[in-house]
Design a protein around this motif. Structure first.
Motif, PDB file in Angstrom:
ATOM      1  N   GLU A  45      -9.836  14.786  -8.027  1.00 18.47           N
ATOM      2  CA  GLU A  45      -9.702  16.193  -7.670  1.00 18.47           C
ATOM      3  C   GLU A  45      -9.823  16.335  -6.163  1.00 18.47           C
ATOM      4  OE1 GLU A  45     -12.739  18.197  -9.853  1.00 18.47           O
ATOM      5  OE2 GLU A  45     -11.874  17.656 -11.786  1.00 18.47           O
ATOM      6  N   GLU A  46      -8.895  17.062  -5.572  1.00 18.22           N
ATOM      7  CA  GLU A  46      -8.877  17.312  -4.132  1.00 18.22           C
ATOM      8  C   GLU A  46      -8.625  18.802  -3.899  1.00 18.22           C
ATOM      9  OE1 GLU A  46      -8.861  14.852  -1.226  1.00 18.22           O
ATOM     10  OE2 GLU A  46     -10.028  13.995  -2.837  1.00 18.22           O
ATOM     11  N   PRO A  47      -9.050  19.323  -2.749  1.00 19.52           N
ATOM     12  CA  PRO A  47      -8.834  20.750  -2.483  1.00 19.52           C
ATOM     13  C   PRO A  47      -7.377  21.117  -2.179  1.00 19.52           C
ATOM     14  CG  PRO A  47      -9.979  19.713  -0.643  1.00 19.52           C
ATOM     15  CD  PRO A  47      -9.889  18.691  -1.724  1.00 19.52           C
ATOM     16  N   THR A  48      -6.585  20.168  -1.720  1.00 19.46           N
ATOM     17  CA  THR A  48      -5.190  20.468  -1.396  1.00 19.46           C
ATOM     18  C   THR A  48      -4.353  20.495  -2.672  1.00 19.46           C
ATOM     19  OG1 THR A  48      -4.775  18.127  -0.987  1.00 19.46           O
ATOM     20  CG2 THR A  48      -5.321  19.488   0.919  1.00 19.46           C
ATOM     21  N   PRO A  49      -3.248  21.239  -2.690  1.00 21.57           N
ATOM     22  CA  PRO A  49      -2.438  21.341  -3.911  1.00 21.57           C
ATOM     23  C   PRO A  49      -1.735  20.033  -4.252  1.00 21.57           C
ATOM     24  CG  PRO A  49      -1.392  22.510  -2.095  1.00 21.57           C
ATOM     25  CD  PRO A  49      -2.736  22.084  -1.606  1.00 21.57           C
ATOM     26  N   GLY A  50      -1.413  19.882  -5.526  1.00 18.63           N
ATOM     27  CA  GLY A  50      -0.759  18.671  -6.010  1.00 18.63           C
ATOM     28  C   GLY A  50      -1.744  17.777  -6.739  1.00 18.63           C
ATOM     29  N   ARG A  51      -1.200  16.745  -7.361  1.00 19.72           N
ATOM     30  CA  ARG A  51      -2.061  15.759  -8.031  1.00 19.72           C
ATOM     31  C   ARG A  51      -2.442  14.686  -7.020  1.00 19.72           C
ATOM     32  NH1 ARG A  51       0.632  13.880 -13.534  1.00 19.72           N
ATOM     33  NH2 ARG A  51      -1.452  13.060 -13.897  1.00 19.72           N
ATOM     34  N   HIS A  52      -3.660  14.167  -7.149  1.00 22.50           N
ATOM     35  CA  HIS A  52      -4.154  13.141  -6.237  1.00 22.50           C
ATOM     36  C   HIS A  52      -4.701  11.971  -7.043  1.00 22.50           C
ATOM     37  CE1 HIS A  52      -4.125  16.770  -3.784  1.00 22.50           C
ATOM     38  NE2 HIS A  52      -3.986  15.973  -2.751  1.00 22.50           N
ATOM     39  N   PHE A  53      -4.519  10.769  -6.481  1.00 21.48           N
ATOM     40  CA  PHE A  53      -4.964   9.554  -7.142  1.00 21.48           C
ATOM     41  C   PHE A  53      -5.693   8.667  -6.140  1.00 21.48           C
ATOM     42  CE2 PHE A  53      -1.033  10.990  -9.093  1.00 21.48           C
ATOM     43  CZ  PHE A  53      -1.395  11.081 -10.422  1.00 21.48           C
ATOM     44  N   LEU A  54      -6.734   7.992  -6.604  1.00 20.16           N
ATOM     45  CA  LEU A  54      -7.367   6.934  -5.834  1.00 20.16           C
ATOM     46  C   LEU A  54      -6.787   5.635  -6.372  1.00 20.16           C
ATOM     47  CD1 LEU A  54      -9.454   5.860  -3.804  1.00 20.16           C
ATOM     48  CD2 LEU A  54     -11.129   5.895  -5.657  1.00 20.16           C
ATOM     49  N   VAL A 109      -6.848  -6.299   0.108  1.00 22.79           N
ATOM     50  CA  VAL A 109      -7.068  -5.255  -0.884  1.00 22.79           C
ATOM     51  C   VAL A 109      -7.225  -3.923  -0.156  1.00 22.79           C
ATOM     52  CG1 VAL A 109      -8.512  -4.467  -2.791  1.00 22.79           C
ATOM     53  CG2 VAL A 109      -8.193  -6.915  -2.397  1.00 22.79           C
ATOM     54  N   GLN A 110      -6.451  -2.949  -0.574  1.00 27.03           N
ATOM     55  CA  GLN A 110      -6.496  -1.625   0.051  1.00 27.03           C
ATOM     56  C   GLN A 110      -6.829  -0.559  -0.974  1.00 27.03           C
ATOM     57  OE1 GLN A 110      -2.714  -0.936   1.934  1.00 27.03           O
ATOM     58  NE2 GLN A 110      -3.363  -1.867   3.846  1.00 27.03           N
ATOM     59  N   LEU A 111      -7.627   0.398  -0.541  1.00 23.88           N
ATOM     60  CA  LEU A 111      -7.873   1.615  -1.302  1.00 23.88           C
ATOM     61  C   LEU A 111      -7.090   2.710  -0.617  1.00 23.88           C
ATOM     62  CD1 LEU A 111     -10.746  -0.069  -1.372  1.00 23.88           C
ATOM     63  CD2 LEU A 111     -11.483   1.996  -2.509  1.00 23.88           C
ATOM     64  N   SER A 112      -6.469   3.578  -1.387  1.00 25.36           N
ATOM     65  CA  SER A 112      -5.706   4.656  -0.773  1.00 25.36           C
ATOM     66  C   SER A 112      -5.747   5.896  -1.650  1.00 25.36           C
ATOM     67  CB  SER A 112      -4.264   4.228  -0.519  1.00 25.36           C
ATOM     68  OG  SER A 112      -3.652   3.778  -1.700  1.00 25.36           O
ATOM     69  N   ILE A 113      -5.697   7.026  -0.976  1.00 27.23           N
ATOM     70  CA  ILE A 113      -5.546   8.305  -1.655  1.00 27.23           C
ATOM     71  C   ILE A 113      -4.055   8.606  -1.656  1.00 27.23           C
ATOM     72  CG2 ILE A 113      -6.101  10.770  -1.643  1.00 27.23           C
ATOM     73  CD1 ILE A 113      -8.569   9.090  -2.090  1.00 27.23           C
ATOM     74  N   ALA A 155     -13.704  12.046  -9.458  1.00 27.60           N
ATOM     75  CA  ALA A 155     -12.751  11.602 -10.479  1.00 27.60           C
ATOM     76  C   ALA A 155     -12.596  12.711 -11.523  1.00 27.60           C
ATOM     77  CB  ALA A 155     -13.255  10.320 -11.140  1.00 27.60           C
ATOM     78  N   ILE A 156     -11.589  12.588 -12.365  1.00 26.29           N
ATOM     79  CA  ILE A 156     -11.394  13.612 -13.386  1.00 26.29           C
ATOM     80  C   ILE A 156     -12.378  13.442 -14.549  1.00 26.29           C
ATOM     81  CG2 ILE A 156      -8.996  14.080 -12.836  1.00 26.29           C
ATOM     82  CD1 ILE A 156      -8.298  12.358 -15.336  1.00 26.29           C
ATOM     83  N   SER A 157     -12.992  12.255 -14.660  1.00 30.73           N
ATOM     84  CA  SER A 157     -13.993  12.028 -15.699  1.00 30.73           C
ATOM     85  C   SER A 157     -14.937  10.929 -15.242  1.00 30.73           C
ATOM     86  CB  SER A 157     -13.335  11.630 -17.022  1.00 30.73           C
ATOM     87  OG  SER A 157     -12.756  10.358 -16.906  1.00 30.73           O
ATOM     88  N   CYS A 158     -16.077  10.878 -15.891  1.00 31.32           N
ATOM     89  CA  CYS A 158     -17.046   9.828 -15.578  1.00 31.32           C
ATOM     90  C   CYS A 158     -16.502   8.460 -15.998  1.00 31.32           C
ATOM     91  CB  CYS A 158     -18.355  10.136 -16.287  1.00 31.32           C
ATOM     92  SG  CYS A 158     -19.766   9.356 -15.538  1.00 31.32           S
ATOM     93  N   SER A 159     -15.729   8.431 -17.070  1.00 30.81           N
ATOM     94  CA  SER A 159     -15.100   7.190 -17.514  1.00 30.81           C
ATOM     95  C   SER A 159     -14.146   6.646 -16.455  1.00 30.81           C
ATOM     96  CB  SER A 159     -14.356   7.443 -18.822  1.00 30.81           C
ATOM     97  OG  SER A 159     -13.620   6.325 -19.187  1.00 30.81           O
TER      98      SER A 159
END
Length: 189
Positions: free
Chosen positions: A28-37, A47-51, A117-121
């Motif tokens: 979940e992010e404040p800006t519109p649209g779907r976001h993924f880590l 190894v890279q992490l990206s939003i 995240a969208i869930s704890c899982s």
């Protein structure tokens, strides 16, 4: 649905950058649209992490023959990496409170990045992937704080196969309790 998202992000975003998408969760992010880590591995085992931000855009395309040209609207998903970090730069992953079902966690780089995240899982899925990748590619253990470690680290019964194993472990404990409660107890009088 997630496999389609994975394939689409791999094709559009990561393959052109010579990276392989290993794991992703929706956040979940404040800006519109779907976001993924997302976590990806490059050719030189970086190894890279990206939003990743997914924004739906509408475009009009012409379809049909030359005589009958109609405009139809098509929805296209545009993926864009908005933030990128290296796993080597990740100093600590803080789950905030292991006793509360909280999907929020903190990634400590030079600055602290709050991720919800969208869930704890989903949070635990990402942390398990980060632990495995850190062990494999960085040859160092990932610093974790405030997590329920049986859900992350393998034990004798649990392995890194995901939440199904944890669920089966809980069911096994419940069956044992039911069996024990049905056993007659001898009363010495």
């Amino acid at each position: 649905m997630s496999s389609l998202l994975r394939e689409e992000m791999q094709r559009v975003l990561f393959r052109p950058a010579k990276h392989r998408l290993v794991e992703f969760i929706e956040i979940e992010e404040p800006t519109p649209g779907r976001h993924f880590l997302c976590v990806s591995v490059g050719r030189k085992k970086v190894v890279q992490l990206s939003i990743v931000r997914c924004q739906i855009s509408r475009s009009t395309k012409k379809s049909g023959s030359k005589k009958l040209q109609t405009k139809r609207s098509s929805i296209q998903e545009c993926y864009k990496r908005t933030e990128i970090w290296s796993l080597h730069d990740l100093n600590l992953v803080d789950g905030r409170d292991p006793d509360v079902d909280d999907p929020c966690f903190l990634l400590h780089f030079d600055k602290v990045r709050i991720v919800t995240a969208i869930s704890c899982s989903a949070k635990y899925t990402m942390v398990r992937a980060l632990v495995a990748l850190s062990d494999r590619y960085c040859q160092r253990p990932l610093n974790l704080q405030n997590f329920d470690f049986p859900y992350i680290k393998p034990t004798t019964f649990y392995s890194n196969r995901g939440d199904c194993v944890v669920l089966s472990q809980i069911c096994l404990y419940a069956c044992n309790l039911v069996c024990l409660s049905l056993c007659p107890v001898p009363l010495d009088a």
